[in-house]
Design a protein around this motif. Structure first.
Motif, PDB file in Angstrom:
ATOM      1  N   PRO A 113      10.610  17.091 -19.869  1.00  0.00           N
ATOM      2  CA  PRO A 113      11.473  17.603 -18.798  1.00  0.00           C
ATOM      3  C   PRO A 113      10.928  17.284 -17.417  1.00  0.00           C
ATOM      4  N   SER A 114      11.823  17.339 -16.466  1.00  0.00           N
ATOM      5  CA  SER A 114      11.445  17.261 -15.062  1.00  0.00           C
ATOM      6  C   SER A 114      11.664  18.652 -14.493  1.00  0.00           C
ATOM      7  N   TYR A 115      10.686  19.160 -13.808  1.00  0.00           N
ATOM      8  CA  TYR A 115      10.797  20.522 -13.305  1.00  0.00           C
ATOM      9  C   TYR A 115      11.388  20.578 -11.906  1.00  0.00           C
ATOM     10  N   TYR A 116      11.798  19.411 -11.391  1.00  0.00           N
ATOM     11  CA  TYR A 116      12.437  19.357 -10.079  1.00  0.00           C
ATOM     12  C   TYR A 116      13.868  18.891 -10.256  1.00  0.00           C
ATOM     13  N   GLU A 117      14.797  19.662  -9.759  1.00  0.00           N
ATOM     14  CA  GLU A 117      16.203  19.348  -9.925  1.00  0.00           C
ATOM     15  C   GLU A 117      16.527  17.993  -9.288  1.00  0.00           C
ATOM     16  N   GLY A 118      17.301  17.209 -10.010  1.00  0.00           N
ATOM     17  CA  GLY A 118      17.691  15.900  -9.517  1.00  0.00           C
ATOM     18  C   GLY A 118      16.864  14.766 -10.085  1.00  0.00           C
ATOM     19  N   GLU A 119      15.680  15.060 -10.644  1.00  0.00           N
ATOM     20  CA  GLU A 119      14.855  14.020 -11.249  1.00  0.00           C
ATOM     21  C   GLU A 119      15.253  13.828 -12.699  1.00  0.00           C
ATOM     22  N   SER A 120      14.992  12.669 -13.226  1.00  0.00           N
ATOM     23  CA  SER A 120      15.395  12.331 -14.591  1.00  0.00           C
ATOM     24  C   SER A 120      14.457  12.947 -15.624  1.00  0.00           C
ATOM     25  N   ILE A 121      14.994  13.151 -16.827  1.00  0.00           N
ATOM     26  CA  ILE A 121      14.167  13.552 -17.964  1.00  0.00           C
ATOM     27  C   ILE A 121      13.833  12.296 -18.758  1.00  0.00           C
ATOM     28  N   GLU A 122      12.789  12.356 -19.557  1.00  0.00           N
ATOM     29  CA  GLU A 122      12.422  11.212 -20.386  1.00  0.00           C
ATOM     30  C   GLU A 122      12.535  11.607 -21.855  1.00  0.00           C
ATOM     31  N   ILE A 123      13.131  10.728 -22.648  1.00  0.00           N
ATOM     32  CA  ILE A 123      13.253  10.930 -24.091  1.00  0.00           C
ATOM     33  C   ILE A 123      12.570   9.753 -24.771  1.00  0.00           C
ATOM     34  N   ARG A 124      11.654  10.078 -25.705  1.00  0.00           N
ATOM     35  CA  ARG A 124      10.947   9.040 -26.450  1.00  0.00           C
ATOM     36  C   ARG A 124      11.051   9.337 -27.933  1.00  0.00           C
ATOM     37  N   TYR A 125      11.289   8.307 -28.712  1.00  0.00           N
ATOM     38  CA  TYR A 125      11.200   8.468 -30.156  1.00  0.00           C
ATOM     39  C   TYR A 125      10.820   7.148 -30.808  1.00  0.00           C
ATOM     40  N   THR A 126      10.152   7.282 -31.946  1.00  0.00           N
ATOM     41  CA  THR A 126       9.758   6.141 -32.754  1.00  0.00           C
ATOM     42  C   THR A 126      10.151   6.451 -34.183  1.00  0.00           C
ATOM     43  N   ILE A 127      10.834   5.513 -34.822  1.00  0.00           N
ATOM     44  CA  ILE A 127      11.296   5.722 -36.188  1.00  0.00           C
ATOM     45  C   ILE A 127      10.579   4.726 -37.102  1.00  0.00           C
ATOM     46  N   TYR A 128       9.977   5.254 -38.166  1.00  0.00           N
ATOM     47  CA  TYR A 128       9.257   4.452 -39.143  1.00  0.00           C
ATOM     48  C   TYR A 128       9.980   4.500 -40.486  1.00  0.00           C
ATOM     49  N   LYS A 129       9.980   3.376 -41.166  1.00  0.00           N
ATOM     50  CA  LYS A 129      10.438   3.335 -42.551  1.00  0.00           C
ATOM     51  C   LYS A 129       9.280   2.794 -43.360  1.00  0.00           C
ATOM     52  N   ASP A 130       8.659   3.649 -44.152  1.00  0.00           N
ATOM     53  CA  ASP A 130       7.496   3.276 -44.959  1.00  0.00           C
ATOM     54  C   ASP A 130       6.404   2.602 -44.122  1.00  0.00           C
ATOM     55  N   GLU A 131       5.967   3.258 -43.076  1.00  0.00           N
ATOM     56  CA  GLU A 131       4.882   2.810 -42.198  1.00  0.00           C
ATOM     57  C   GLU A 131       5.225   1.608 -41.319  1.00  0.00           C
ATOM     58  N   GLU A 132       6.465   1.155 -41.326  1.00  0.00           N
ATOM     59  CA  GLU A 132       6.886   0.033 -40.495  1.00  0.00           C
ATOM     60  C   GLU A 132       7.848   0.541 -39.415  1.00  0.00           C
ATOM     61  N   ILE A 133       7.580   0.187 -38.163  1.00  0.00           N
ATOM     62  CA  ILE A 133       8.447   0.628 -37.066  1.00  0.00           C
ATOM     63  C   ILE A 133       9.790  -0.090 -37.159  1.00  0.00           C
ATOM     64  N   ILE A 134      10.864   0.710 -37.199  1.00  0.00           N
ATOM     65  CA  ILE A 134      12.191   0.104 -37.198  1.00  0.00           C
ATOM     66  C   ILE A 134      12.924   0.354 -35.881  1.00  0.00           C
ATOM     67  N   CYS A 135      12.438   1.321 -35.098  1.00  0.00           N
ATOM     68  CA  CYS A 135      13.066   1.589 -33.806  1.00  0.00           C
ATOM     69  C   CYS A 135      12.071   2.351 -32.930  1.00  0.00           C
ATOM     70  N   LYS A 136      11.922   1.901 -31.710  1.00  0.00           N
ATOM     71  CA  LYS A 136      11.061   2.583 -30.748  1.00  0.00           C
ATOM     72  C   LYS A 136      11.759   2.539 -29.405  1.00  0.00           C
ATOM     73  N   LYS A 137      12.089   3.716 -28.876  1.00  0.00           N
ATOM     74  CA  LYS A 137      12.799   3.770 -27.604  1.00  0.00           C
ATOM     75  C   LYS A 137      12.174   4.808 -26.687  1.00  0.00           C
ATOM     76  N   SER A 138      12.211   4.488 -25.414  1.00  0.00           N
ATOM     77  CA  SER A 138      11.797   5.399 -24.354  1.00  0.00           C
ATOM     78  C   SER A 138      12.731   5.138 -23.186  1.00  0.00           C
ATOM     79  N   PHE A 139      13.431   6.184 -22.766  1.00  0.00           N
ATOM     80  CA  PHE A 139      14.374   5.986 -21.665  1.00  0.00           C
ATOM     81  C   PHE A 139      14.522   7.275 -20.862  1.00  0.00           C
ATOM     82  N   TYR A 140      15.088   7.114 -19.679  1.00  0.00           N
ATOM     83  CA  TYR A 140      15.327   8.238 -18.790  1.00  0.00           C
ATOM     84  C   TYR A 140      16.799   8.609 -18.843  1.00  0.00           C
ATOM     85  N   ASP A 141      17.060   9.900 -18.706  1.00  0.00           N
ATOM     86  CA  ASP A 141      18.420  10.416 -18.729  1.00  0.00           C
ATOM     87  C   ASP A 141      18.585  11.356 -17.547  1.00  0.00           C
ATOM     88  N   GLU A 142      19.816  11.746 -17.288  1.00  0.00           N
ATOM     89  CA  GLU A 142      20.094  12.606 -16.140  1.00  0.00           C
ATOM     90  C   GLU A 142      19.419  13.972 -16.290  1.00  0.00           C
TER      91      GLU A 142
END
Length: 128
Positions: A10-39
């Motif tokens: 989270p951003s504790y200051y109104e108007g700043e973006s939040i960040e969402i990160r996730y990494t998805i593994y299928k049997d120890e192999e990365i199939i998706c890794k994303k990090s992005f900012y949202d409103e």
């Protein structure tokens, strides 16, 4: 087995973006890794927003059984239904989350690592 590591920052200051990160593994192999900012949204609802975003991604992945690893005891309580919050914004976001989970016909297990230091290190490394 499909495992997803998730964090909403989270951003504790109104108007700043939040960040969402996730990494998805299928049997120890990365199939998706994303990090992005949202409103900006209220900090209490960032974890729920991150989880909803992850559900949208999991919808497109083949498999019936998923494990989501988080480091957020409050989000864990909300997902399990043991929270006693009366915060209106949180309750509204939680109802959206429940609708998304009902639409997703996959088994999702949420595991909170906040009490296990070794697992926290593994969670942190997966999200870097």
């Amino acid at each position: 087995m499909i495992t997803a590591y998730l964090v909403g920052i989270p951003s504790y200051y109104e108007g700043e973006s939040i960040e969402i990160r996730y990494t998805i593994y299928k049997d120890e192999e990365i199939i998706c890794k994303k990090s992005f900012y949202d409103e900006y949204i209220k900090p209490a609802t960032v974890g729920i927003k991150a989880y909803i975003t992850l559900l949208e991604e999991l919808k497109n992945i083949d498999g019936d059984e998923f494990t989501v690893i988080i480091n957020d005891p409050a989000l864990n309580e909300l997902i399990r239904g043991t929270s006693t919050t009366k915060n209106g914004a949180v309750l509204k976001a939680l109802s959206q989350l429940k609708r998304k989970v009902e639409k997703l016909s996959k088994q999702i297990t949420v595991y909170d690592v906040s009490q296990n230091n070794d697992k926290i290190i593994e969670w942190d490394e997966a999200l870097k």
